[in-house]
Write a protein that holds these residues in place. Structure first.
Motif, PDB file in Angstrom:
ATOM      1  N   PRO A 237      -7.606  12.269  -8.624  1.00  0.00           N
ATOM      2  CA  PRO A 237      -6.733  11.360  -7.861  1.00  0.00           C
ATOM      3  C   PRO A 237      -7.240   9.925  -7.828  1.00  0.00           C
ATOM      4  O   PRO A 237      -6.444   8.981  -7.910  1.00  0.00           O
ATOM      5  CB  PRO A 237      -6.731  11.989  -6.463  1.00  0.00           C
ATOM      6  CG  PRO A 237      -6.983  13.435  -6.701  1.00  0.00           C
ATOM      7  CD  PRO A 237      -7.932  13.482  -7.872  1.00  0.00           C
TER       8      PRO A 237
ATOM      9  N   ASN B 130      -4.627   5.407 -10.599  1.00  0.00           N
ATOM     10  CA  ASN B 130      -4.126   4.033 -10.698  1.00  0.00           C
ATOM     11  C   ASN B 130      -4.614   3.347 -11.970  1.00  0.00           C
ATOM     12  O   ASN B 130      -3.834   2.664 -12.651  1.00  0.00           O
ATOM     13  CB  ASN B 130      -4.543   3.219  -9.464  1.00  0.00           C
ATOM     14  CG  ASN B 130      -3.738   3.591  -8.240  1.00  0.00           C
ATOM     15  OD1 ASN B 130      -2.519   3.699  -8.295  1.00  0.00           O
ATOM     16  ND2 ASN B 130      -4.416   3.783  -7.121  1.00  0.00           N
TER      17      ASN B 130
ATOM     18  N   TRP C 287       3.337   3.809  -4.391  1.00  0.00           N
ATOM     19  CA  TRP C 287       3.424   4.876  -5.392  1.00  0.00           C
ATOM     20  C   TRP C 287       2.520   6.028  -4.960  1.00  0.00           C
ATOM     21  O   TRP C 287       1.318   5.851  -4.791  1.00  0.00           O
ATOM     22  CB  TRP C 287       2.981   4.360  -6.758  1.00  0.00           C
ATOM     23  CG  TRP C 287       3.791   3.197  -7.235  1.00  0.00           C
ATOM     24  CD1 TRP C 287       3.518   1.872  -7.042  1.00  0.00           C
ATOM     25  CD2 TRP C 287       5.012   3.249  -7.978  1.00  0.00           C
ATOM     26  NE1 TRP C 287       4.487   1.097  -7.619  1.00  0.00           N
ATOM     27  CE2 TRP C 287       5.413   1.913  -8.205  1.00  0.00           C
ATOM     28  CE3 TRP C 287       5.783   4.294  -8.472  1.00  0.00           C
ATOM     29  CZ2 TRP C 287       6.575   1.599  -8.906  1.00  0.00           C
ATOM     30  CZ3 TRP C 287       6.948   3.984  -9.171  1.00  0.00           C
ATOM     31  CH2 TRP C 287       7.333   2.649  -9.379  1.00  0.00           C
ATOM     32  N   SER C 288       3.086   7.185  -4.790  1.00  0.00           N
ATOM     33  CA  SER C 288       2.300   8.362  -4.426  1.00  0.00           C
ATOM     34  C   SER C 288       1.610   8.915  -5.663  1.00  0.00           C
ATOM     35  O   SER C 288       1.943   8.562  -6.806  1.00  0.00           O
ATOM     36  CB  SER C 288       3.205   9.437  -3.822  1.00  0.00           C
ATOM     37  OG  SER C 288       4.086   9.948  -4.819  1.00  0.00           O
ATOM     38  N   ASN C 289       0.639   9.802  -5.454  1.00  0.00           N
ATOM     39  CA  ASN C 289      -0.018  10.463  -6.591  1.00  0.00           C
ATOM     40  C   ASN C 289       1.001  11.224  -7.432  1.00  0.00           C
ATOM     41  O   ASN C 289       0.911  11.254  -8.665  1.00  0.00           O
ATOM     42  CB  ASN C 289      -1.109  11.409  -6.101  1.00  0.00           C
ATOM     43  CG  ASN C 289      -2.345  10.667  -5.617  1.00  0.00           C
ATOM     44  OD1 ASN C 289      -2.490   9.464  -5.828  1.00  0.00           O
ATOM     45  ND2 ASN C 289      -3.239  11.380  -4.965  1.00  0.00           N
ATOM     46  N   HIS C 290       1.980  11.818  -6.769  1.00  0.00           N
ATOM     47  CA  HIS C 290       3.038  12.531  -7.503  1.00  0.00           C
ATOM     48  C   HIS C 290       3.812  11.563  -8.391  1.00  0.00           C
ATOM     49  O   HIS C 290       4.107  11.874  -9.559  1.00  0.00           O
ATOM     50  CB  HIS C 290       3.988  13.215  -6.521  1.00  0.00           C
ATOM     51  CG  HIS C 290       5.188  13.831  -7.173  1.00  0.00           C
ATOM     52  ND1 HIS C 290       5.119  15.016  -7.861  1.00  0.00           N
ATOM     53  CD2 HIS C 290       6.482  13.396  -7.270  1.00  0.00           C
ATOM     54  CE1 HIS C 290       6.320  15.312  -8.345  1.00  0.00           C
ATOM     55  NE2 HIS C 290       7.160  14.339  -8.009  1.00  0.00           N
ATOM     56  N   ASP C 291       4.157  10.386  -7.843  1.00  0.00           N
ATOM     57  CA  ASP C 291       4.859   9.373  -8.642  1.00  0.00           C
ATOM     58  C   ASP C 291       4.042   9.002  -9.875  1.00  0.00           C
ATOM     59  O   ASP C 291       4.577   8.927 -10.993  1.00  0.00           O
ATOM     60  CB  ASP C 291       5.094   8.100  -7.816  1.00  0.00           C
ATOM     61  CG  ASP C 291       6.150   8.264  -6.742  1.00  0.00           C
ATOM     62  OD1 ASP C 291       7.110   9.020  -6.964  1.00  0.00           O
ATOM     63  OD2 ASP C 291       6.002   7.626  -5.685  1.00  0.00           O
TER      64      ASP C 291
ATOM     65  N   LYS D 260       0.832  -1.194   0.000  1.00  0.00           N
ATOM     66  CA  LYS D 260       0.000   0.000   0.000  1.00  0.00           C
ATOM     67  C   LYS D 260       0.873   1.254   0.000  1.00  0.00           C
ATOM     68  O   LYS D 260       1.886   1.328   0.690  1.00  0.00           O
ATOM     69  CB  LYS D 260      -0.907  -0.012   1.234  1.00  0.00           C
ATOM     70  CG  LYS D 260      -1.906   1.123   1.289  1.00  0.00           C
ATOM     71  CD  LYS D 260      -2.776   1.028   2.535  1.00  0.00           C
ATOM     72  CE  LYS D 260      -3.764   2.174   2.611  1.00  0.00           C
ATOM     73  NZ  LYS D 260      -4.606   2.109   3.833  1.00  0.00           N
ATOM     74  N   ASP D 261       0.461   2.226  -0.790  1.00  0.00           N
ATOM     75  CA  ASP D 261       1.142   3.528  -0.871  1.00  0.00           C
ATOM     76  C   ASP D 261       2.572   3.423  -1.398  1.00  0.00           C
ATOM     77  O   ASP D 261       3.407   4.298  -1.130  1.00  0.00           O
ATOM     78  CB  ASP D 261       1.154   4.221   0.505  1.00  0.00           C
ATOM     79  CG  ASP D 261      -0.241   4.473   1.038  1.00  0.00           C
ATOM     80  OD1 ASP D 261      -1.147   4.725   0.218  1.00  0.00           O
ATOM     81  OD2 ASP D 261      -0.444   4.404   2.266  1.00  0.00           O
TER      82      ASP D 261
END
Length: 220
Positions: A42, A46, A20-24, A17-18
């Motif tokens: 957001p 994915n 990959w951040s939204n920025h990534d 979980k997490d």
């Protein structure tokens, strides 16, 4: 130092979980030629990333993701080689430098999901445990303590016997344990690869462990 350990749960997962951040994800979408990724919702990121990845040949997408994660640590030739090897082998378990394993796992599993199993399926192990006294519990101490309850066939016990016994420095512990977080006064979560510790290798759920620190010899 003597510790008492209680294993509360051991889980096997195929993604973290997490990771990959939204920025990534926005940065990856941009590299995958997805237009206007920064303005995407957001909650859609994915799915958009999975679609964008699948528009490329598997090794090409792998190279793009590897370049994003390792452009400062690997050469273009190394990235190209790994992008092909990932289709055949669990590179997140087999790459010679274990400091790469955690991020290689995250890259591999993103590709595995996007291509519906074209890439091998690696797995991680999440261990929730309590340890007392809660004193100086580093990744090294946690691995040494948990190893007491692991089967003799466990790969850490086979490869690092002298390090676990305090006869040599256990520098590898920093990369074998991908993450170690406190959860309660005496509780922790440790995340590692299933290659290093699998759920079935634990023999006891409650046990004592004597940890011996490595003490280098002083120069005369």
């Amino acid at each position: 130092m003597k510790y008492h350990i209680i294993i509360n749960s051991v889980k096997t997962v195929d993604e973290l979980k997490d990771a990959w951040s939204n920025h990534d994800i926005i940065q990856l979408l941009d590299r995958l030629d997805f237009p206007d990724a920064v303005n995407s919702k957001p909650e859609d990121l994915n799915d958009l990333l999975a679609m964008a990845i699948s528009d490329f040949e598997p090794n090409e997408a792998a190279a793009i993701l590897l370049n994003y994660k390792f452009q400062e640590r690997l050469s273009d030739n190394q990235i190209e080689q790994i992008s092909h090897e990932m289709l055949l082998d669990k590179i997140s378990e087999e790459y010679a430098d274990i400091s790469f394993h955690h991020e290689l796992f995250n890259v591999n599993q993103l590709l595995h999901k996007a291509y519906n199993g074209t890439f091998p399926n690696a797995k991680a192990t999440i261990i929730e445990f309590e340890i007392t006294p809660n004193k100086e519990v580093s990744k090294e101490v946690a691995l040494k303590a948990l190893s007491v309850s692991l089967a003799k066939s466990n790969v850490i016990k086979r490869l690092f016997e002298d390090r676990l016994a305090g006869k040599e420095a256990f520098d590898e512990a920093e990369h074998i344990a991908w993450d170690l977080k406190p959860t309660t006064e005496n509780g922790y979560i440790l995340i590692t690869s299933e290659y290093w510790i699998s759920r079935d290798e634990f023999i006891e759920a409650e046990f004592d462990a004597k940890i011996i620190d490595f003490e280098p010899e002083e120069d005369e």
